[in-house]
Scaffold this motif. Sequence first.
Motif, PDB file in Angstrom:
ATOM      1  N   ARG A  10      36.847-125.768  -2.621  1.00 20.34           N
ATOM      2  CA  ARG A  10      36.911-124.705  -3.618  1.00 20.34           C
ATOM      3  C   ARG A  10      37.218-125.339  -4.967  1.00 20.34           C
ATOM      4  O   ARG A  10      37.931-126.338  -5.050  1.00 20.34           O
ATOM      5  CB  ARG A  10      37.985-123.678  -3.254  1.00 20.34           C
ATOM      6  N   TYR A  12      38.479-124.745  -9.111  1.00 19.39           N
ATOM      7  CA  TYR A  12      39.321-123.883  -9.942  1.00 19.39           C
ATOM      8  C   TYR A  12      39.304-124.368 -11.385  1.00 19.39           C
ATOM      9  O   TYR A  12      39.106-125.561 -11.656  1.00 19.39           O
ATOM     10  CB  TYR A  12      40.763-123.882  -9.420  1.00 19.39           C
ATOM     11  N   ASP A  78      31.755-121.665   0.105  1.00 19.85           N
ATOM     12  CA  ASP A  78      32.669-122.822   0.048  1.00 19.85           C
ATOM     13  C   ASP A  78      32.226-123.997   0.924  1.00 19.85           C
ATOM     14  O   ASP A  78      32.936-125.001   1.001  1.00 19.85           O
ATOM     15  CB  ASP A  78      34.101-122.432   0.465  1.00 19.85           C
ATOM     16  N   GLU A 175      45.385-121.965  -2.306  1.00 16.99           N
ATOM     17  CA  GLU A 175      44.904-121.031  -3.333  1.00 16.99           C
ATOM     18  C   GLU A 175      45.985-120.056  -3.746  1.00 16.99           C
ATOM     19  O   GLU A 175      46.101-119.708  -4.928  1.00 16.99           O
ATOM     20  CB  GLU A 175      43.673-120.283  -2.832  1.00 16.99           C
ATOM     21  N   ARG A 185      39.593-119.294  -9.865  1.00 21.90           N
ATOM     22  CA  ARG A 185      38.356-119.964  -9.453  1.00 21.90           C
ATOM     23  C   ARG A 185      37.528-120.380 -10.676  1.00 21.90           C
ATOM     24  O   ARG A 185      37.473-119.673 -11.678  1.00 21.90           O
ATOM     25  CB  ARG A 185      37.508-119.051  -8.571  1.00 21.90           C
ATOM     26  N   PRO A 212      37.466-115.179  -5.636  1.00 23.93           N
ATOM     27  CA  PRO A 212      37.877-115.633  -4.301  1.00 23.93           C
ATOM     28  C   PRO A 212      37.674-114.551  -3.264  1.00 23.93           C
ATOM     29  O   PRO A 212      37.757-113.358  -3.570  1.00 23.93           O
ATOM     30  CB  PRO A 212      39.357-115.970  -4.470  1.00 23.93           C
TER      31      PRO A 212
END
Length: 538
Positions: A10, A12, A78, A175, A185, A212
């Motif tokens: 993921r 960010y 993902d 997360e 994100r 997310p």
Amino acid sequence: MADRVREIERKYEATEGGLPDLTAAAGVADVVDRGVASLDATYHDTGTERLAADGITLRRRTGGGDAGWHLKLPLAEDTREEIRAPLTDRLPRELAALVRSRVRRAPLVPVMRLRSERKLRQLLDADGRLLAEVSVDAVSAERPTGDGAGPTAHWTEIEVELAEGADPAVLDAVERQLRKAGIRRAPGPSKLARALAETRPGPRQKAKPVKPAKTAEPAKTGKKARTAKTAKPAKPSEKPKKRVATAGDQILDYVRAQAAALVELDPAVRRELPDSVHRMRVATRRLRSAFRSFGKVLDRAATDPIADELKWLAAELGVDRDREVLTARLYERLGELPKPLLIGPVRGRLRTWSGTRRRGARRHVTAVLDSDRYFDLLDSLDALLADPPLRPAAARPALEVVPGAVLRDFDRLEARMRAALAAPVGPERDLAMHEARKAAKRARYSAETARPAIGKPARRFVHHMKALQDVLGDHQDSVVAREALRELALQAQAAGESGFTFGVLYGHEEARATTRESELAGAWAEAADPRRRAGLRA
């Protein structure tokens, strides 16, 4: 030789505050600083960015622990599959082949250069096992141009990549800590997607941030909540208006999905992944079925030439798929025999026979997928979807048009089933049952296309068509198996080996075919129950 890695990560948007204390994430006992690495990656694509449009990245990267060529194929949210090849000056052939269904004849050229200063940290559990890697990347993106440096973009982002074998719940735990620190994100699914958007000529474009996945509540709830904020409230006496799907919408959606499946399965077929050839053949059959069954929606003058090419492709793919299915069946039958009936080197004979056929089939399939004829077919499907040859019925509601096509396919099946049940035992019945099997497939596929319009009756119809198809299909597989067993017996005899075991298997397959013939009337009675058609008409 390329290596395969499944990448679950993921991304960010980094903030000035930096990373929070990630040992607060459930399961994380320690955070280890692994220093800084300088990465330099050049991404390749067509001039029209065909790979990027499908979420695919192809890069040559230096620096870090995995320098080399990397091809990333999307699998799910993902999750991507990364196929790696050693660092060379030129794109390795094996990676070029895996993107050929997308790029076809277009050359691959450098479209972006990304340089990153990566600060790497590893998250460990209480036993010192690696859970995930967290990197903070300061990225500089530059779009190459013929006259020197092109447009640039700069940003900092955070990547959290799950370690092999680790529990994906780690990503959710991390997360939560990032979100508490105000970290959200990143926009776009990849660095390349963001770089292309932010360096595109013209007004600067920024991708929307990726939202997310919700874990505490069902996705439906979130969807309703978002709708409530934007939709104009209806009066209490009013019912919300539903857009009526047209027959054209529904059939084109189905055709679009099957055409996409052909392109997406191409790399899997080239890599000999399990069941990939079968799934690709099914996509060709579904397309042909849609073109033939829904001629009132799509003009057959335009679709028939494409259907002919799809038939060609299915036949070429069948060279390998039929061998695969037949070999598996023969090995299964051998495994069912008592040891006293295994006389001579029967497994070795079968292995040699199958291996010879397999090597030839694989070379043949690869040549087909690299042929101009195949690329022309894919281009024809793209052109058809870009400018569909719709007939007047396409503008009518799907429920007025689609059921009739399914019923016509059923009538066709009914005629072939009558012929199969009336045919004398032997080659004539074998052929008649094979023709009925093809008609059952067509009826099943047209009902699949109709499911969005008809709903449960179409699903039930598909179920009964599949049950009938299974009986007819197993019978046909037995016919093909007997031909192969006779060939094997003759080869064994010519080599001075006993053909006894192959004769025993031949007899078993003959008995199995007889059983399937005896089951056919009952399977047809169930599939032909008038309630099946009544449900489609409702």
